[in-house]
Design an enzyme around this catalytic site. Sequence first.
Site, PDB file in Angstrom:
ATOM      1  N   GLN A 127       0.776  -1.011   0.082  1.00  0.00           N
ATOM      2  CA  GLN A 127      -0.037  -0.074   0.112  1.00  0.00           C
ATOM      3  C   GLN A 127       0.747   1.348  -0.044  1.00  0.00           C
ATOM      4  O   GLN A 127       0.292   2.306  -0.529  1.00  0.00           O
ATOM      5  CB  GLN A 127      -0.972  -0.122   1.270  1.00  0.00           C
ATOM      6  CG  GLN A 127      -2.072  -1.340   1.202  1.00  0.00           C
ATOM      7  CD  GLN A 127      -2.984  -1.189   2.134  1.00  0.00           C
ATOM      8  OE1 GLN A 127      -2.628  -1.794   3.329  1.00  0.00           O
ATOM      9  NE2 GLN A 127      -3.805  -0.363   2.210  1.00  0.00           N
ATOM     10  N   HIS A 158       0.990  -9.260   4.386  1.00  0.00           N
ATOM     11  CA  HIS A 158      -0.333  -8.355   4.407  1.00  0.00           C
ATOM     12  C   HIS A 158      -0.946  -8.457   3.268  1.00  0.00           C
ATOM     13  O   HIS A 158      -0.519  -7.728   2.449  1.00  0.00           O
ATOM     14  CB  HIS A 158       0.169  -6.858   4.671  1.00  0.00           C
ATOM     15  CG  HIS A 158      -0.954  -5.974   5.220  1.00  0.00           C
ATOM     16  ND1 HIS A 158      -1.022  -5.339   6.555  1.00  0.00           N
ATOM     17  CD2 HIS A 158      -1.795  -5.469   4.809  1.00  0.00           C
ATOM     18  CE1 HIS A 158      -1.984  -4.634   6.643  1.00  0.00           C
ATOM     19  NE2 HIS A 158      -2.668  -4.485   5.420  1.00  0.00           N
ATOM     20  N   ASN A 189      -1.553 -10.926   8.192  1.00  0.00           N
ATOM     21  CA  ASN A 189      -2.726  -9.943   8.451  1.00  0.00           C
ATOM     22  C   ASN A 189      -4.206 -10.237   7.888  1.00  0.00           C
ATOM     23  O   ASN A 189      -4.235 -10.620   6.749  1.00  0.00           O
ATOM     24  CB  ASN A 189      -2.011  -8.628   7.821  1.00  0.00           C
ATOM     25  CG  ASN A 189      -3.260  -7.499   8.022  1.00  0.00           C
ATOM     26  OD1 ASN A 189      -3.285  -6.768   9.158  1.00  0.00           O
ATOM     27  ND2 ASN A 189      -4.085  -6.960   7.093  1.00  0.00           N
ATOM     28  N   GLU A 190      -4.958  -9.849   8.876  1.00  0.00           N
ATOM     29  CA  GLU A 190      -6.460 -10.340   8.834  1.00  0.00           C
ATOM     30  C   GLU A 190      -6.760 -11.615   7.598  1.00  0.00           C
ATOM     31  O   GLU A 190      -6.941 -11.321   6.583  1.00  0.00           O
ATOM     32  CB  GLU A 190      -7.127  -9.138   7.980  1.00  0.00           C
ATOM     33  CG  GLU A 190      -7.143  -7.780   8.898  1.00  0.00           C
ATOM     34  CD  GLU A 190      -7.810  -6.848   8.053  1.00  0.00           C
ATOM     35  OE1 GLU A 190      -8.306  -6.769   6.924  1.00  0.00           O
ATOM     36  OE2 GLU A 190      -7.957  -5.884   8.796  1.00  0.00           O
TER      37      GLU A 190
HETATM   38  O1  IFM Z   1      -6.127  -0.695   4.494  1.00  0.00           O
HETATM   39  C1  IFM Z   1      -6.738  -1.794   4.864  1.00  0.00           C
HETATM   40  C2  IFM Z   1      -5.589  -2.697   5.605  1.00  0.00           C
HETATM   41  O2  IFM Z   1      -4.726  -3.084   4.296  1.00  0.00           O
HETATM   42  C3  IFM Z   1      -6.016  -4.088   6.294  1.00  0.00           C
HETATM   43  N1  IFM Z   1      -7.107  -3.678   7.057  1.00  0.00           N
HETATM   44  C4  IFM Z   1      -8.240  -2.776   6.889  1.00  0.00           C
HETATM   45  C5  IFM Z   1      -7.673  -1.496   6.111  1.00  0.00           C
HETATM   46  C6  IFM Z   1      -8.687  -0.470   5.680  1.00  0.00           C
HETATM   47  O3  IFM Z   1      -9.515  -1.135   4.806  1.00  0.00           O
END
Ligand code: IFM
Length: 385
Positions: free
Chosen positions: A19, A109, A152-153
Amino acid sequence: MGISFPEGFLWGAAGSAHQIEGNNVASDLWALESRLPERSGDACDSYHRWPEDLDIVRDLGLGAYRFSVEWARIEPVEGEVSRAQLAHYRRIVDGCLERGLVPVVTLHHFTSPLWFQREGGWLADAAVDRFRRYVRAVLPILDGVPWVCTINEPNMVAMTAKAIKEGRREEGVAGAMAAPDQALADALIAAHRAAREELGAAGLRSGWTIANQNFEAVDGARAERDAWAWPREEQFLEAAKGDDFVGVQAYTRVRIGRDGALPVPDGARRTLMGWEFYPEALADAVRHTARLLPGVPILVTENGVATADDAERVEYTRAALAGLHAAIAEGADVRGYLHWSLLDNYEWGSWAPTFGLVEVDRETFARTVKPSARWLGDVARANAL
Ligand code: IFM
């Protein structure tokens, strides 16, 4: 009088490689971006400008920086580990330590190397071994990192896998998406365990960071809510039992009725993501996680709001932190708060939702610190609201 946070509470800001870095050309997402509304391109050029980013974090008075190591850079071709890229990320760890910032490092991520995706992604028989091998390669640069996040997530990874493969951008909140393929969820859980084994053997503390959706039962639909939450969130939280910590990431809530997720009510206040403006999400998520994982310390690894109005960012964050303080007062063991995000960055297919404490000029990459960043820095210095 301000409300104080526990002594030693960690305050920081977060981002992720794809990002912010730019030109993540060996990744699966780079290859798909031509089908998304917007490409990441040079992103915020943080691949080169990370020292400036770290200076901003330090100068604001924050004490921690969360960033991710990009697998596609470390291992752009299967089995070929780039020593130069490892050294690059070690320089960022050192850059944090030299500035007195606590590095919080995420190993995965969302993005994977394109070769990994082409070989079947998380569903390939060799997926977990491939991830374990990557984690082993990264171990030498993690010395002195007190918080290592494996994946991540994972719940988002599992739920968006199909869309990513088809080059679509999922709209709406994660919690309203279709349940993930269970084999994929199982593979992610196995990959997390494999990574924890490797990290633990090296004496590193690790956990993973879950997208908390705050599923709320509407009109007594408790059983439906529970059935909805299990594949999309609870199984990933459950897999964090016994971990060194768990990352809570919360932005909004999802209401569940008899037939599943309900749309955001007409007239509700929304963010640039289309999500309900709901700062209470953070306290709800922390309470929920603390209940499910007694004894596992919590680090808020993401919380923030996509808005073009910086005063709204302060309003949201102030309310989220007040709730967080209340949850801590009730006994939740929360060690820190990392705001998402440091920079206005690439929101997976679009540049429109601005989550940043810092604006980034898309042509010159010049950083402009927003008032919300200074406000959060003041909170951090005072360790109080
Ligand atoms: O930008 C994302 C991030 O990469 C992961 N968690 C949520 C954020 C907002 O959508």
